[in-house]
Design a protein around this motif. Structure first.
Motif, mmCIF file in Angstrom:
data_model
loop_
_atom_site.group_PDB
_atom_site.id
_atom_site.type_symbol
_atom_site.label_atom_id
_atom_site.label_comp_id
_atom_site.label_asym_id
_atom_site.label_seq_id
_atom_site.Cartn_x
_atom_site.Cartn_y
_atom_site.Cartn_z
ATOM 1 N N TYR A 89 0.829 -1.202 0.000
ATOM 2 C CA TYR A 89 0.000 0.000 0.000
ATOM 3 C C TYR A 89 0.866 1.255 0.000
ATOM 4 O O TYR A 89 0.520 2.254 -0.629
ATOM 5 C CB TYR A 89 -0.943 -0.016 1.207
ATOM 6 C CG TYR A 89 -1.733 -1.298 1.292
ATOM 7 C CD1 TYR A 89 -2.793 -1.529 0.417
ATOM 8 C CD2 TYR A 89 -1.401 -2.294 2.210
ATOM 9 C CE1 TYR A 89 -3.515 -2.719 0.468
ATOM 10 C CE2 TYR A 89 -2.112 -3.474 2.269
ATOM 11 C CZ TYR A 89 -3.161 -3.683 1.395
ATOM 12 O OH TYR A 89 -3.866 -4.862 1.427
ATOM 13 N N HIS A 90 2.002 1.186 0.682
ATOM 14 C CA HIS A 90 2.947 2.314 0.649
ATOM 15 C C HIS A 90 3.716 2.346 -0.672
ATOM 16 O O HIS A 90 4.069 3.409 -1.163
ATOM 17 C CB HIS A 90 3.918 2.244 1.833
ATOM 18 C CG HIS A 90 3.341 2.741 3.121
ATOM 19 N ND1 HIS A 90 2.574 1.957 3.942
ATOM 20 C CD2 HIS A 90 3.414 3.958 3.723
ATOM 21 C CE1 HIS A 90 2.195 2.658 5.010
ATOM 22 N NE2 HIS A 90 2.686 3.873 4.894
ATOM 23 N N MET A 91 3.959 1.164 -1.244
ATOM 24 C CA MET A 91 4.669 1.113 -2.527
ATOM 25 C C MET A 91 3.907 1.907 -3.593
ATOM 26 O O MET A 91 4.490 2.651 -4.365
ATOM 27 C CB MET A 91 4.817 -0.335 -3.006
ATOM 28 C CG MET A 91 5.817 -1.169 -2.243
ATOM 29 S SD MET A 91 7.537 -0.782 -2.584
ATOM 30 C CE MET A 91 7.716 -1.375 -4.261
ATOM 31 N N SER B 36 3.518 6.082 -2.690
ATOM 32 C CA SER B 36 4.673 6.928 -2.371
ATOM 33 C C SER B 36 4.770 8.134 -3.294
ATOM 34 O O SER B 36 4.994 9.264 -2.858
ATOM 35 C CB SER B 36 5.956 6.105 -2.481
ATOM 36 O OG SER B 36 6.089 5.578 -3.786
ATOM 37 N N PHE B 37 4.578 7.892 -4.589
ATOM 38 C CA PHE B 37 4.784 8.968 -5.551
ATOM 39 C C PHE B 37 3.694 10.038 -5.472
ATOM 40 O O PHE B 37 3.885 11.162 -5.925
ATOM 41 C CB PHE B 37 4.858 8.401 -6.973
ATOM 42 C CG PHE B 37 3.620 7.699 -7.432
ATOM 43 C CD1 PHE B 37 2.561 8.412 -7.966
ATOM 44 C CD2 PHE B 37 3.510 6.318 -7.322
ATOM 45 C CE1 PHE B 37 1.414 7.766 -8.396
ATOM 46 C CE2 PHE B 37 2.363 5.668 -7.755
ATOM 47 C CZ PHE B 37 1.310 6.394 -8.284
ATOM 48 N N GLU C 299 5.039 15.142 3.598
ATOM 49 C CA GLU C 299 4.940 14.070 2.610
ATOM 50 C C GLU C 299 4.677 12.731 3.285
ATOM 51 O O GLU C 299 3.851 11.935 2.818
ATOM 52 C CB GLU C 299 6.225 13.980 1.788
ATOM 53 C CG GLU C 299 6.401 15.082 0.754
ATOM 54 C CD GLU C 299 7.768 15.040 0.110
ATOM 55 O OE1 GLU C 299 7.844 14.650 -1.068
ATOM 56 O OE2 GLU C 299 8.759 15.385 0.783
ATOM 57 N N ILE C 300 5.378 12.469 4.374
ATOM 58 C CA ILE C 300 5.223 11.195 5.080
ATOM 59 C C ILE C 300 3.826 11.081 5.684
ATOM 60 O O ILE C 300 3.186 10.013 5.624
ATOM 61 C CB ILE C 300 6.314 11.040 6.164
ATOM 62 C CG1 ILE C 300 7.693 10.902 5.491
ATOM 63 C CG2 ILE C 300 6.029 9.836 7.061
ATOM 64 C CD1 ILE C 300 8.867 11.000 6.427
ATOM 65 N N GLU C 301 3.301 12.179 6.227
ATOM 66 C CA GLU C 301 1.955 12.175 6.801
ATOM 67 C C GLU C 301 0.915 11.859 5.720
ATOM 68 O O GLU C 301 0.018 11.019 5.915
ATOM 69 C CB GLU C 301 1.658 13.532 7.443
ATOM 70 C CG GLU C 301 0.283 13.600 8.100
ATOM 71 C CD GLU C 301 -0.026 14.966 8.701
ATOM 72 O OE1 GLU C 301 -1.170 15.143 9.181
ATOM 73 O OE2 GLU C 301 0.854 15.856 8.677
ATOM 74 N N ASP D 185 1.232 8.122 4.549
ATOM 75 C CA ASP D 185 0.588 7.164 5.453
ATOM 76 C C ASP D 185 -0.937 7.198 5.305
ATOM 77 O O ASP D 185 -1.599 6.153 5.326
ATOM 78 C CB ASP D 185 0.970 7.471 6.906
ATOM 79 C CG ASP D 185 2.411 7.084 7.224
ATOM 80 O OD1 ASP D 185 2.969 6.245 6.496
ATOM 81 O OD2 ASP D 185 2.976 7.633 8.193
ATOM 82 N N LYS D 186 -1.485 8.397 5.140
ATOM 83 C CA LYS D 186 -2.935 8.548 4.981
ATOM 84 C C LYS D 186 -3.403 7.865 3.694
ATOM 85 O O LYS D 186 -4.408 7.130 3.685
ATOM 86 C CB LYS D 186 -3.283 10.034 4.953
ATOM 87 C CG LYS D 186 -4.752 10.350 4.682
ATOM 88 C CD LYS D 186 -4.987 11.852 4.806
ATOM 89 C CE LYS D 186 -6.398 12.229 4.366
ATOM 90 N NZ LYS D 186 -6.580 12.179 2.910
ATOM 91 N N LEU D 187 -2.686 8.070 2.600
ATOM 92 C CA LEU D 187 -3.053 7.479 1.315
ATOM 93 C C LEU D 187 -2.921 5.952 1.345
ATOM 94 O O LEU D 187 -3.741 5.246 0.759
ATOM 95 C CB LEU D 187 -2.177 8.055 0.201
ATOM 96 C CG LEU D 187 -2.396 9.543 -0.112
ATOM 97 C CD1 LEU D 187 -1.284 10.048 -1.020
ATOM 98 C CD2 LEU D 187 -3.750 9.772 -0.749
ATOM 99 N N ALA D 188 -1.879 5.471 2.012
ATOM 100 C CA ALA D 188 -1.680 4.021 2.108
ATOM 101 C C ALA D 188 -2.853 3.369 2.839
ATOM 102 O O ALA D 188 -3.317 2.281 2.458
ATOM 103 C CB ALA D 188 -0.367 3.711 2.821
ATOM 104 N N GLU D 189 -3.354 4.016 3.883
ATOM 105 C CA GLU D 189 -4.513 3.498 4.606
ATOM 106 C C GLU D 189 -5.733 3.441 3.693
ATOM 107 O O GLU D 189 -6.511 2.478 3.719
ATOM 108 C CB GLU D 189 -4.813 4.362 5.841
ATOM 109 C CG GLU D 189 -3.891 4.103 7.015
ATOM 110 C CD GLU D 189 -3.947 2.657 7.508
ATOM 111 O OE1 GLU D 189 -5.069 2.131 7.675
ATOM 112 O OE2 GLU D 189 -2.879 2.062 7.713
#
Length: 364
Positions: A14-16, A19-20, A228-230, A233-237
């Motif tokens: 999900y993070h893969m 990320s972009f 970006e990291i915040e 993480d939100k998008l991965a969820e």
């Protein structure tokens, strides 16, 4: 010109695939062009944004072995991502990117070609893929996001054709064996070509050098910003939600057939796979000589405009089959989509193939 270079730790699926997006948001707001490199923590099945999961994935196997199915925002085909890949994401300002896909791929994938060649391999760019002796060693795709362009790709370091074939939906076990054999014949890896897996740090060093040389840029080693990291993480969820993973499937829950079936004297459901530059998969329900519902999926890349495929499907719904070509021309003319993989004429030929099926001819 200064770019960021971010070498990140291994990520889940999900993070893969997200990320972009957070980086594209940063670049769109005036941040530096960015090249990220990392790889998968564990295997997952990566479905293209324009595909239907049920048509592409062996869900019995993936569920039994707890292998996640992840839908990405990029087009292309279903791929099984494993820790045997070295993945990269190039995120640039839209005004810097060539407008046509082939020029875009040539500009930003040539450094990757050169990296592979530095190991003594005869790497060549073929459309959006990189091949060695005719076998794909790097698969890549592109998309626009806000004011940024993203090129995502990988270098295959090692590859297990048997495992990958078990994750993909096929008509029979005999066909699965053939798929595994075929994959071994048209896919290759650094390990297969060299007899060993190159060190990832060495690869990163070469990637940086080749990009700097080819594009005339300078990298600064960087991590992503807290913002970006915040967002990442939100998008991965969000990508874990079944509403997203099965978006195309749920959009057409009643169009579940991979063949043509006449239901009554006025109703038929038909599926065809039409090979243009990329695969177009069309499933259509025809009622009283009109399109009642249609699903258009495949491994093509739709770069813009956003939501074009949904609007195209909706525009075809309810029209007489004799007016399909007219409607396709109208929608393509008004929206001017940028698609890598098929044209309006290809789409019309695919529908023509459907209309020529015996089951359909009987009702129209």
């Amino acid at each position: 010109m200064s770019w960021r270079f971010a070498a990140l730790p291994p990520q889940d699926g999900y993070h893969m695939v997200t990320s972009f997006v957070s980086v594209a948001d940063y670049v769109s707001r005036g941040g530096k062009d960015t090249l990220m490199v990392f790889y998968a923590k564990e295997p997952f099945v990566n479905v293209g944004v324009n595909q239907e999961v049920w048509l592409e994935v062996n869900l019995d196997f993936t569920k039994q072995h707890n292998i996640p199915v992840v839908r990405r925002d990029l087009g292309g085909g279903t791929v099984v991502i494993t820790p045997g890949e070295h993945d990269f994401f190039i995120v640039i300002k839209q005004e810097e990117a060539p407008s046509d896909p082939q020029s875009l791929y040539k500009k930003y994938l040539t450094p990757i070609v050169n990296v592979i060649r530095s190991y003594g391999l005869d790497a060549q760019l073929r459309d959006q893929d990189i091949v060695v002796n005719g076998k794909k060693i790097s698969g890549n795709g592109a998309m626009t996001y806000e004011k940024a362009v993203v090129i995502a790709g990988n270098i295959l370091l090692s590859f297990d054709a048997d495992f990958v074939s078990k994750c993909i939906k096929v008509p029979s076990e005999k066909f699965r064996d053939k798929i595994a054999k075929d994959m071994s014949e048209w896919l290759t890896s650094m390990e297969k070509e060299l007899g060993y897996v190159p060190d990832r740090n060495e690869l990163n060093k070469k990637i940086k050098e080749e990009f700097e040389k080819e594009l005339g840029i300078k990298f600064e080693d960087s991590s992503l910003t807290p913002e970006e990291i915040e967002l990442w993480d939100k998008l991965a969820e969000e990508k874990k939600r079944e509403e997203w993973i099965y978006y195309k499937d749920n959009r057409h829950p009643d169009l579940r057939t991979d063949r043509c079936v006449k239901i009554s004297s006025a109703v038929a459901v038909c599926h065809v796979d039409y090979k243009a530059r990329k695969l177009i998969r069309i499933t259509v329900k025809i009622v009283n000589k009109k399109i009642d519902e249609v699903s258009i999926s495949g491994d093509f890349f739709l770069m813009s405009p956003k939501g074009f495929l949904d609007r195209l499907e909706d525009s075809l719904q309810g029209i007489e089959v004799s007016k399909i070509n007219e409607k396709i021309d109208e929608v393509f003319s008004s929206e001017k989509p940028v698609i890598f993989g098929f044209t309006a004429d290809d789409l019309k030929k695919a529908f023509e193939e459907i209309l020529n099926k015996p089951e359909i001819r009987e009702i129209i």
